[in-house]
Design an enzyme around this catalytic site. Structure first.
Site, PDB file in Angstrom:
ATOM      1  N   TRP A   1       0.822  -1.208   0.000  1.00  0.00           N
ATOM      2  CA  TRP A   1       0.000   0.000   0.000  1.00  0.00           C
ATOM      3  C   TRP A   1       0.856   1.258   0.000  1.00  0.00           C
ATOM      4  O   TRP A   1       0.514   2.254  -0.650  1.00  0.00           O
ATOM      5  CB  TRP A   1      -0.981  -0.029   1.169  1.00  0.00           C
ATOM      6  CG  TRP A   1      -1.977  -1.123   0.988  1.00  0.00           C
ATOM      7  CD1 TRP A   1      -2.102  -2.270   1.712  1.00  0.00           C
ATOM      8  CD2 TRP A   1      -2.968  -1.204  -0.047  1.00  0.00           C
ATOM      9  NE1 TRP A   1      -3.109  -3.055   1.200  1.00  0.00           N
ATOM     10  CE2 TRP A   1      -3.654  -2.438   0.128  1.00  0.00           C
ATOM     11  CE3 TRP A   1      -3.344  -0.362  -1.098  1.00  0.00           C
ATOM     12  CZ2 TRP A   1      -4.700  -2.828  -0.718  1.00  0.00           C
ATOM     13  CZ3 TRP A   1      -4.375  -0.761  -1.938  1.00  0.00           C
ATOM     14  CH2 TRP A   1      -5.041  -1.981  -1.743  1.00  0.00           C
TER      15      TRP A   1
ATOM     16  N   ASP B   1      -1.483   6.441   6.805  1.00  0.00           N
ATOM     17  CA  ASP B   1      -2.585   5.579   6.374  1.00  0.00           C
ATOM     18  C   ASP B   1      -2.841   4.584   7.506  1.00  0.00           C
ATOM     19  O   ASP B   1      -2.107   3.612   7.676  1.00  0.00           O
ATOM     20  CB  ASP B   1      -2.197   4.853   5.082  1.00  0.00           C
ATOM     21  CG  ASP B   1      -3.292   3.924   4.578  1.00  0.00           C
ATOM     22  OD1 ASP B   1      -4.318   3.749   5.277  1.00  0.00           O
ATOM     23  OD2 ASP B   1      -3.119   3.362   3.472  1.00  0.00           O
TER      24      ASP B   1
ATOM     25  N   LYS C   1     -12.549  -1.953   7.696  1.00  0.00           N
ATOM     26  CA  LYS C   1     -11.791  -2.849   8.557  1.00  0.00           C
ATOM     27  C   LYS C   1     -12.254  -2.693  10.012  1.00  0.00           C
ATOM     28  O   LYS C   1     -12.822  -3.620  10.580  1.00  0.00           O
ATOM     29  CB  LYS C   1     -10.296  -2.589   8.404  1.00  0.00           C
ATOM     30  CG  LYS C   1      -9.839  -2.761   6.949  1.00  0.00           C
ATOM     31  CD  LYS C   1      -8.405  -2.401   6.725  1.00  0.00           C
ATOM     32  CE  LYS C   1      -8.079  -2.355   5.233  1.00  0.00           C
ATOM     33  NZ  LYS C   1      -8.182  -3.650   4.558  1.00  0.00           N
TER      34      LYS C   1
END
Length: 360
Positions: A102, A171, A195
């Site tokens: 990511w 993030d 999540k």
């Protein structure tokens, strides 16, 4: 009806109590004679629910008053571009830690708008550890420093911040609300919802006031933090159901001890699962350096990869779903976010032990 144990990396499990509450309100919400999905986002009832969701999140995370809280669309991936666009007024260079898949994507997008200095890069080793910050090559002239403290695919995590006066942008998609953090140490925090927050479709951005208001004139307005802050995240129609459900999750977290209680449970879950993997005499292994093992995403490999298909088929039949590792790395992965309790870990370990006994 029996619910599965959902180990998906996202969209992930939601608290059952929250789903049951939402179920009772599906046809009629708040006395409106309609679902929350059918009422105006600008009506007083929804505006009140949105304000409560924000306040609950502020309470849970201890968000200081000099931070905006935005409920946006586009997923965390949209922030890969939004951050350099909003912050490049501070300078044309930015520091990025390349610690997983990511962060690699974040770097690729950022390069379209700023010069990127990669302070560390563990891609050649396959993302198995994070170098100590003393080994990072931080720039004196960076506008900001970007980190991805938890990488869901490789299961690599670090819980420290670089010592810098530059704004730190993080993030936190897969770790937000899993433990306490000091928000005041960050310039920008962003997280996809799917999540620990709620269903896919909404993205949380927490941004310090001094970083808002310097957006380039020739860039998309919906990525301008000031535009979204000035409109209470409603410059366009927001994802109302996802916002509503996120608010339910925030209330559930507050009722269950907040992030401090989640941290205690999450630590116990991770230690229990890693402990079993380490004690399995090599039948199962975790490839990540012990110091960088993720609390939220636990990858593991079978000594005999020829057993992978059988493991996945039998675990699925046993009600343990979404254990297949990401296609880029293979193996298995158990994502153990807030909504999964210790009973899920116990069930997984029981299955893993039975499977090991039958296949040694």
């Amino acid at each position: 009806m029996s619910r599965i144990f959902n180990f998906s990396a996202g969209p992930a499990a939601l608290p059952e109590a929250v789903l049951k509450e939402v179920q009772t309100e599906m046809l009629e919400w708040n006395g409106a004679g309609a679902s929350v999905m059918e009422v105006s986002h600008r009506g007083k009832p929804f505006m009140a629910a949105a304000a409560k969701a924000e306040q609950d999140l502020r309470d849970l995370m201890g968000i200081p008053d000099n931070y905006k809280v935005l409920f946006l669309q586009g997923g965390a991936t949209s922030q890969f571009s939004a951050i350099p666009l909003n912050l490049r007024f501070l300078g044309g260079k930015a520091d990025y830690a390349h610690t997983g898949h990511w962060s690699k994507k974040a770097i690729a997008d950022a390069k379209r708008f700023v010069e990127v200095n990669t302070v560390c890069d563990t891609s050649e080793e396959g993302y198995k550890h994070v170098p100590d910050v003393s080994d990072w090559t931080l720039s004196d002239d960076a506008a900001y420093v970007h980190i991805t403290p938890n990488e869901t695919i490789a299961g690599v995590e670090f819980d420290w911040l670089p010592d810098t006066e530059k704004p730190i942008c993080a993030d936190l998609s897969s770790t937000i609300l899993s433990r306490p953090i000091d928000v005041s140490k960050y310039g920008v925090i962003y997280a996809g919802a799917q999540k620990n927050i709620g269903p896919a479709g909404i993205t949380i951005v927490i941004v310090r006031d001094d970083l808002v208001g310097n957006f380039p004139d020739d860039a998309p307005r919906l990525m301008d933090y000031k535009v979204m802050a000035d409109s209470d995240s409603m410059n366009n129609t927001p994802p109302t159901f996802a916002w509503y459900l996120a608010g339910k999750v925030f209330a559930w977290l507050k009722a269950n001890g907040g992030v401090e209680a989640m941290a205690s449970i999450n630590r116990e879950k991770a230690e229990k699962l890693y402990g079993y993997i380490d004690a399995s005499d090599g039948f199962y292994t975790n490839p990540v350096a012990v110091a960088n093992r993720s609390w939220m995403n636990v990858p593991f490999i079978l000594a005999d990869s020829g057993l992978d298909a059988a493991f996945l088929e039998q675990s699925h039949a046993a009600g343990l779903h979404a254990l297949k590792g990401h296609r880029s790395v293979g193996g298995m992965r158990a994502s153990i976010y807030n909504a999964l309790g210790l009973d899920a870990i116990d069930a997984l370990i029981d299955f893993m032990d039975s499977f090991k006994s039958a296949n040694q």
